[in-house]
Design a protein around this motif. Structure first.
Motif, mmCIF file in Angstrom:
data_model
loop_
_atom_site.group_PDB
_atom_site.id
_atom_site.type_symbol
_atom_site.label_atom_id
_atom_site.label_comp_id
_atom_site.label_asym_id
_atom_site.label_seq_id
_atom_site.Cartn_x
_atom_site.Cartn_y
_atom_site.Cartn_z
ATOM 1 N N LEU A 155 1.119 -1.004 0.080
ATOM 2 C CA LEU A 155 -0.317 0.286 0.390
ATOM 3 C C LEU A 155 1.157 1.091 0.208
ATOM 4 O O LEU A 155 1.827 0.853 1.256
ATOM 5 C CB LEU A 155 -1.050 0.058 1.328
ATOM 6 C CG LEU A 155 -1.651 1.354 1.254
ATOM 7 C CD1 LEU A 155 -3.529 0.368 0.422
ATOM 8 C CD2 LEU A 155 -2.224 1.863 2.738
ATOM 9 N N LEU A 156 0.616 2.017 -0.549
ATOM 10 C CA LEU A 156 1.202 3.944 -1.146
ATOM 11 C C LEU A 156 0.146 5.186 -0.774
ATOM 12 O O LEU A 156 -0.881 4.457 -1.496
ATOM 13 C CB LEU A 156 1.987 4.178 -1.981
ATOM 14 C CG LEU A 156 2.768 2.870 -2.520
ATOM 15 C CD1 LEU A 156 3.490 2.891 -4.014
ATOM 16 C CD2 LEU A 156 3.872 3.178 -1.304
ATOM 17 N N LYS A 157 0.425 5.485 0.035
ATOM 18 C CA LYS A 157 -0.896 6.426 0.215
ATOM 19 C C LYS A 157 -0.166 8.672 -0.189
ATOM 20 O O LYS A 157 0.507 8.775 0.280
ATOM 21 C CB LYS A 157 -1.065 6.198 1.355
ATOM 22 C CG LYS A 157 -0.054 6.631 2.918
ATOM 23 C CD LYS A 157 -1.225 6.283 3.886
ATOM 24 C CE LYS A 157 0.292 6.587 5.189
ATOM 25 N NZ LYS A 157 -0.161 6.208 6.823
ATOM 26 N N SER A 158 -0.921 8.734 -0.686
ATOM 27 C CA SER A 158 -0.773 10.047 -1.036
ATOM 28 C C SER A 158 -2.187 10.994 -0.850
ATOM 29 O O SER A 158 -3.203 10.710 -0.271
ATOM 30 C CB SER A 158 0.366 10.500 -2.478
ATOM 31 O OG SER A 158 0.358 11.732 -2.175
ATOM 32 N N SER A 159 -1.862 12.605 -1.113
ATOM 33 C CA SER A 159 -3.465 13.343 -0.836
ATOM 34 C C SER A 159 -3.310 14.356 -2.433
ATOM 35 O O SER A 159 -1.765 14.705 -2.900
ATOM 36 C CB SER A 159 -3.370 14.445 0.161
ATOM 37 O OG SER A 159 -1.114 15.289 0.373
ATOM 38 N N LEU A 170 -5.061 9.743 -1.624
ATOM 39 C CA LEU A 170 -5.492 8.547 -2.581
ATOM 40 C C LEU A 170 -4.547 7.411 -1.961
ATOM 41 O O LEU A 170 -3.607 7.391 -1.064
ATOM 42 C CB LEU A 170 -4.431 9.076 -3.708
ATOM 43 C CG LEU A 170 -5.574 9.677 -4.212
ATOM 44 C CD1 LEU A 170 -4.727 10.389 -5.395
ATOM 45 C CD2 LEU A 170 -6.326 9.447 -5.409
ATOM 46 N N TYR A 171 -5.408 6.385 -2.205
ATOM 47 C CA TYR A 171 -4.236 5.150 -1.700
ATOM 48 C C TYR A 171 -4.054 3.775 -3.020
ATOM 49 O O TYR A 171 -4.935 4.032 -3.809
ATOM 50 C CB TYR A 171 -4.988 4.622 -0.332
ATOM 51 C CG TYR A 171 -4.954 5.137 0.249
ATOM 52 C CD1 TYR A 171 -4.507 4.877 1.723
ATOM 53 C CD2 TYR A 171 -6.466 6.046 0.016
ATOM 54 C CE1 TYR A 171 -4.464 5.838 3.138
ATOM 55 C CE2 TYR A 171 -6.350 6.878 1.877
ATOM 56 C CZ TYR A 171 -5.853 6.528 2.687
ATOM 57 O OH TYR A 171 -6.191 6.989 3.668
ATOM 58 N N ALA A 172 -3.075 3.504 -2.740
ATOM 59 C CA ALA A 172 -2.693 2.843 -4.738
ATOM 60 C C ALA A 172 -2.542 1.138 -3.712
ATOM 61 O O ALA A 172 -1.320 1.498 -2.585
ATOM 62 C CB ALA A 172 -1.435 2.832 -4.898
ATOM 63 N N HIS A 173 -3.014 0.006 -3.823
ATOM 64 C CA HIS A 173 -3.031 -0.964 -3.615
ATOM 65 C C HIS A 173 -2.624 -2.460 -4.073
ATOM 66 O O HIS A 173 -3.737 -2.659 -4.457
ATOM 67 C CB HIS A 173 -4.264 -1.599 -2.280
ATOM 68 C CG HIS A 173 -4.297 -3.025 -1.344
ATOM 69 N ND1 HIS A 173 -4.641 -4.049 -1.367
ATOM 70 C CD2 HIS A 173 -3.028 -3.388 -1.232
ATOM 71 C CE1 HIS A 173 -4.279 -4.825 -1.047
ATOM 72 N NE2 HIS A 173 -3.095 -4.642 -0.485
ATOM 73 N N THR A 223 -3.663 -3.164 -9.250
ATOM 74 C CA THR A 223 -3.825 -2.425 -8.373
ATOM 75 C C THR A 223 -5.212 -1.831 -7.993
ATOM 76 O O THR A 223 -5.574 -1.507 -9.018
ATOM 77 C CB THR A 223 -2.777 -1.223 -8.703
ATOM 78 O OG1 THR A 223 -1.542 -1.868 -8.972
ATOM 79 C CG2 THR A 223 -2.850 -0.457 -8.067
ATOM 80 N N ARG A 224 -4.958 -1.154 -7.072
ATOM 81 C CA ARG A 224 -6.901 -1.160 -6.811
ATOM 82 C C ARG A 224 -5.684 0.379 -5.668
ATOM 83 O O ARG A 224 -5.749 0.717 -5.108
ATOM 84 C CB ARG A 224 -7.405 -1.595 -4.642
ATOM 85 C CG ARG A 224 -8.218 -1.567 -5.539
ATOM 86 C CD ARG A 224 -9.652 -1.910 -4.017
ATOM 87 N NE ARG A 224 -10.171 -3.516 -4.804
ATOM 88 C CZ ARG A 224 -9.679 -4.696 -4.142
ATOM 89 N NH1 ARG A 224 -8.811 -5.006 -3.230
ATOM 90 N NH2 ARG A 224 -10.091 -5.460 -4.979
ATOM 91 N N ILE A 225 -7.300 1.109 -6.112
ATOM 92 C CA ILE A 225 -6.831 2.432 -6.117
ATOM 93 C C ILE A 225 -8.263 3.152 -5.234
ATOM 94 O O ILE A 225 -9.613 3.089 -5.829
ATOM 95 C CB ILE A 225 -6.919 3.390 -7.574
ATOM 96 C CG1 ILE A 225 -6.074 3.308 -8.100
ATOM 97 C CG2 ILE A 225 -6.729 4.430 -7.259
ATOM 98 C CD1 ILE A 225 -5.224 4.330 -9.563
#
Length: 218
Positions: free
Chosen positions: A162-166, A186-189, A196-198
């Motif tokens: 998981l990566l996260k941002s805004s 925003l999250y990218a899993h 990848t699920r956004i």
């Protein structure tokens, strides 16, 4: 000789008995009146709480409970946020929750990993970075609009992949995000080697009108 500490009433009324009785009657009447007023107020309050007041308080309490709006689609949610969803995205889901403080819109979709990277990379302003989620948590006010409602695992609880941002309006000139109307999480899993699920979450002032369908359920 009279007692200097004594009291003599009018003739025929030793000790001022009649006057004292009148005073006592006035005091008793005043106390009874006060008691009746207090009992009346208490009775009215009890009637209000057990009668129409109870219904009103219950209605107000029910109106303050978070509610999921019906009829929310990914397309509608994408328009409200101003973030485009790629045409090739699959497993699109969205929801909108009304709370007493603010409303929360969420939507998610899935892309092949390479296409997800191509979609996300130009969205971010120069120099910004994705952050890995090292500390899973469910103790967050954002959980008032959980992605679990969409049938997906909550991104805050995920660590692996998981990566996260805004992103906020004006942060990007990418066509997919140039129309952004409000800040989003925003999250990218990367939940598999190929997919990848956004996740997208945004906050709204209460009372977007019109909602697609009236809110239903808590």
């Amino acid at each position: 000789m009279g007692d200097i500490y004594g009291f003599s009433g009018p003739a025929g009324d030793p000790g001022g008995g009649a006057a004292a009785q009148r005073r006592r009657r006035r005091i008793v009447a005043w106390v009874v009146g006060l008691v009746l007023v207090v009992l009346g107020a208490l009775g009215g309050g009890i009637y209000y709480l057990l009668g129409p007041g109870a219904d009103k308080m219950l209605a107000e309490s029910e109106s303050e409970k978070p509610k999921w709006a019906g009829g929310i689609t990914p397309g509608w949610m994408s328009e409200q946020v101003g973030l485009k969803v790629p045409g090739q995205a699959t497993d699109r889901r969205a929801a909108y929750r009304i709370t007493s403080r603010f409303d929360i819109g969420i939507f998610a979709f899935t892309l092949p990993r390479a296409e997800a990277d191509a979609y996300l990379k130009p969205l971010h302003p120069k120099g910004s970075v994705w952050i890995r989620n090292f500390h899973p948590s469910k103790d967050d006010s954002r959980q008032t609009a959980s992605f679990e409602h969409l049938g997906f695992p909550e991104p805050e609880t995920l660590v692996k992949g998981l990566l996260k941002s805004s992103l906020c309006p004006g942060d990007t000139k990418d066509p997919n995000g140039v129309g952004l109307k409000r800040c989003v999480d925003l999250y990218a899993h990367r939940y598999s080697g190929e997919r990848t699920r956004i996740y997208v979450r945004s906050y709204f002032e209460p009372g977007i009108s019109p909602l697609p369908v009236a809110p239903t359920g808590a």
